[in-house]
Scaffold this active site. Sequence first.
Site, PDB file in Angstrom:
ATOM      1  N   ASN A 151      66.945  43.141  37.855  1.00 53.83           N
ATOM      2  CA  ASN A 151      67.733  44.482  37.217  1.00 53.83           C
ATOM      3  C   ASN A 151      68.920  44.046  37.106  1.00 53.83           C
ATOM      4  O   ASN A 151      69.986  43.856  38.024  1.00 53.83           O
ATOM      5  CB  ASN A 151      67.518  45.431  38.297  1.00 53.83           C
ATOM      6  CG  ASN A 151      67.576  46.909  37.608  1.00 53.83           C
ATOM      7  OD1 ASN A 151      67.365  47.798  38.424  1.00 53.83           O
ATOM      8  ND2 ASN A 151      67.680  47.168  36.282  1.00 53.83           N
ATOM      9  N   ASN A 163      73.272  54.066  31.848  1.00 59.20           N
ATOM     10  CA  ASN A 163      72.066  53.313  31.341  1.00 59.20           C
ATOM     11  C   ASN A 163      72.323  52.432  30.234  1.00 59.20           C
ATOM     12  O   ASN A 163      73.539  52.703  29.437  1.00 59.20           O
ATOM     13  CB  ASN A 163      70.982  54.191  30.847  1.00 59.20           C
ATOM     14  CG  ASN A 163      70.055  54.779  32.197  1.00 59.20           C
ATOM     15  OD1 ASN A 163      69.960  54.160  33.055  1.00 59.20           O
ATOM     16  ND2 ASN A 163      69.736  55.966  32.065  1.00 59.20           N
ATOM     17  N   CYS A 185      71.211  54.700  40.589  1.00 60.90           N
ATOM     18  CA  CYS A 185      70.627  53.351  40.284  1.00 60.90           C
ATOM     19  C   CYS A 185      70.618  52.618  41.714  1.00 60.90           C
ATOM     20  O   CYS A 185      71.730  52.108  42.126  1.00 60.90           O
ATOM     21  CB  CYS A 185      71.075  52.629  39.149  1.00 60.90           C
ATOM     22  SG  CYS A 185      70.473  50.851  38.970  1.00 60.90           S
ATOM     23  N   ASN A 189      61.569  58.519  35.185  1.00 63.14           N
ATOM     24  CA  ASN A 189      61.052  57.132  35.473  1.00 63.14           C
ATOM     25  C   ASN A 189      59.307  57.260  36.087  1.00 63.14           C
ATOM     26  O   ASN A 189      58.995  57.981  36.642  1.00 63.14           O
ATOM     27  CB  ASN A 189      61.943  56.532  36.373  1.00 63.14           C
ATOM     28  CG  ASN A 189      63.438  56.566  36.188  1.00 63.14           C
ATOM     29  OD1 ASN A 189      63.922  55.826  35.359  1.00 63.14           O
ATOM     30  ND2 ASN A 189      64.095  57.319  36.843  1.00 63.14           N
ATOM     31  N   GLU A 221      61.757  52.452  32.799  1.00 61.41           N
ATOM     32  CA  GLU A 221      63.012  53.256  33.363  1.00 61.41           C
ATOM     33  C   GLU A 221      63.574  53.948  32.006  1.00 61.41           C
ATOM     34  O   GLU A 221      63.464  53.450  31.006  1.00 61.41           O
ATOM     35  CB  GLU A 221      63.885  52.287  33.648  1.00 61.41           C
ATOM     36  CG  GLU A 221      63.704  51.778  35.036  1.00 61.41           C
ATOM     37  CD  GLU A 221      65.141  51.145  35.618  1.00 61.41           C
ATOM     38  OE1 GLU A 221      66.111  52.012  35.641  1.00 61.41           O
ATOM     39  OE2 GLU A 221      65.039  50.180  36.152  1.00 61.41           O
ATOM     40  N   CYS A 235      63.302  48.146  40.099  1.00 58.02           N
ATOM     41  CA  CYS A 235      64.016  49.458  39.980  1.00 58.02           C
ATOM     42  C   CYS A 235      64.163  50.027  41.431  1.00 58.02           C
ATOM     43  O   CYS A 235      63.258  50.144  42.175  1.00 58.02           O
ATOM     44  CB  CYS A 235      63.165  50.262  39.078  1.00 58.02           C
ATOM     45  SG  CYS A 235      63.788  52.190  39.174  1.00 58.02           S
ATOM     46  N   THR A 280      65.660  52.730  42.868  1.00 58.99           N
ATOM     47  CA  THR A 280      65.271  54.006  43.251  1.00 58.99           C
ATOM     48  C   THR A 280      63.657  54.232  43.055  1.00 58.99           C
ATOM     49  O   THR A 280      63.091  55.089  43.666  1.00 58.99           O
ATOM     50  CB  THR A 280      66.105  55.097  42.489  1.00 58.99           C
ATOM     51  OG1 THR A 280      65.745  54.617  41.264  1.00 58.99           O
ATOM     52  CG2 THR A 280      67.569  55.308  42.731  1.00 58.99           C
TER      53      THR A 280
END
Length: 266
Positions: free
Chosen positions: A13, A65, A74, A171, A195, A205, A207
């Site tokens: 990520n 984002n 995030c 998400n 996402e 991701c 979270t």
Amino acid sequence: MKVKFYKYQGTGNDFVMIDNRQNIFPKNDTKLIEKLCDRRFGIGADGLILLENDNSTDFKMVYYNSDGNESSMCGNGGRCLVAFAKKMNVINNETTFIATDGLHHATISENGIVSLQMKDVDQVNIHTDYVFLNTGSPHHVTLIDDLEHFDVATNGAKIRYSDLYGKAGSNVNFVKQMDVQDSKQSNHFAVRTYERGVEDETLSCGTGVAAVAIAMNAIGKTIANKIELDVQGGKLEVSFEKNNGVYTNVHLIGPATFVFEGEIEL
């Protein structure tokens, strides 16, 4: 104007980091942020993060984002920002910072493993074929048998834009339980995430895996309070405490890696 940037990634990520403690970055320029995150015309990233001053904590996290819009929390970005703050000599090995979802505590080890405390979760909505909860960002969690060959982009978009979540969207996490024991429980899961804001699958991701760990505990797939999670970009851990249905002391644990730095003309 030239701006110095730093690229970080947490289990794939990836993020553009900018030190904005002097308030030089044009924060409302959505098109610029989108261009910087573009993998062909810019630096390339899942998101852009500004490190800013805060009066009551070590720093403030402002997250965008890749579509250029400021977004909710995030987790992997938060972990990478902790590593960036250490590189900038803002912190040593422990920190407290503020983000859009509130206060966060974090530690960073010498080998770059960051443990980030996430928000408490006091509401887990369990439905017949999915679970919904908010771990700083909204997450839809559903179990899938053949996760390896599953079309995450297509199916994730259908759920993200469905009537379930309206204009804001959610998400979407697809999960496979690994190493299942006779009790049909384990503390090991594989996760793939669509996402919102990126509008595609990402390699990880933060979270999202926090949401998956809590969701799997809530529906009885695990009784463990430390969960191993395989994502497309590596491995993460989530630990938590559970008291009367409330998940507290939630920690997202994994690597945060510096990739490169440079200058770009705005």
